[in-house]
Design an enzyme around this catalytic site. Structure first.
Site, PDB file in Angstrom:
ATOM      1  N   CYS A   1     -15.353 -24.393   6.459  1.00  0.00           N
ATOM      2  CA  CYS A   1     -16.280 -24.085   5.658  1.00  0.00           C
ATOM      3  C   CYS A   1     -17.747 -24.389   6.308  1.00  0.00           C
ATOM      4  O   CYS A   1     -18.781 -23.787   6.480  1.00  0.00           O
ATOM      5  CB  CYS A   1     -16.027 -23.981   4.420  1.00  0.00           C
TER       6      CYS A   1
ATOM      7  N   HIS B   1     -16.355 -27.477  -0.880  1.00  0.00           N
ATOM      8  CA  HIS B   1     -16.143 -26.210  -0.266  1.00  0.00           C
ATOM      9  C   HIS B   1     -17.522 -25.382  -0.323  1.00  0.00           C
ATOM     10  O   HIS B   1     -18.173 -25.513  -1.446  1.00  0.00           O
ATOM     11  CB  HIS B   1     -15.161 -25.043  -0.783  1.00  0.00           C
TER      12      HIS B   1
ATOM     13  N   HIS C   1     -17.425 -16.802   3.885  1.00  0.00           N
ATOM     14  CA  HIS C   1     -17.019 -18.331   3.986  1.00  0.00           C
ATOM     15  C   HIS C   1     -15.525 -18.227   4.946  1.00  0.00           C
ATOM     16  O   HIS C   1     -14.929 -17.496   5.026  1.00  0.00           O
ATOM     17  CB  HIS C   1     -16.818 -18.986   2.671  1.00  0.00           C
TER      18      HIS C   1
END
Length: 175
Positions: A86, A133, A145
């Site tokens: 990510c 994240h 993402h």
């Protein structure tokens, strides 16, 4: 030579009784004076142009990020060839636009300025799971993402499973 027409029109409502008038003014200007005149007539035009430029840049970031849809998730990945995690994904995208980000979500969370969820704009970083994240907001309640091992770069909705784990967003200065 520039011809400028200025017209006076009546106001609505109570001012309608005033007689309609129009004035035509012919102005001969040298090119060097045109920009000065426009700044005086439209003092906000520079601000409007700046907002439009920033919106175009943010749209470019989203378009660039979409190129990588389908790239496999790879823990520690930093490129389309090796795959992305990510923070590697957001780092790679912003590097293309001259913005340096660390390859670590918590450090990315410390960059830029905080943005409320209702003020999100395309190109903002969005953080989840205790800032563990990160994704890139693309508009309309969606973000792009690199989700997790076994997945690929994809688009998800802020609502639903990600809504409860939303931790905040950051807007980075461009250029």
């Amino acid at each position: 030579m520039l011809v400028c027409v200025i017209a006076r029109v009546p106001l609505a409502g109570a001012a309608q009784h005033h007689r309609r008038t129009a004035t035509r003014i012919r102005v001969d200007l040298q090119r060097s004076n045109v920009h000065h005149l426009l700044r005086r007539v439209h003092p906000r035009s520079r601000a409007v142009r700046t907002r439009e430029r920033v919106a175009r840049e943010r749209a470019s970031i989203v378009r660039y990020a979409r190129r990588f849809l389908g790239v496999p998730y790879t823990w520690g990945g930093t490129s389309p060839a090796s795959g992305f995690d990510c923070s590697g994904f957001t780092r790679f995208v912003f590097a293309h636009f001259g913005v340096s980000l660390p390859h670590y979500t918590f450090a990315q969370f410390d960059r830029g300025r905080a943005v409320s969820r209702r003020s999100l704009r395309p190109g903002d970083l969005v953080f989840f799971d205790g800032a563990g994240h990160v994704g890139l907001y693309i508009g309309s309640g969606r973000f792009i993402h690199a989700p997790h091992t076994g997945s690929r770069v994809s688009v998800a909705r802020l609502a639903g499973s990600y809504s409860a784990s939303f931790d905040g967003a950051r807007r980075l200065a461009l250029g």
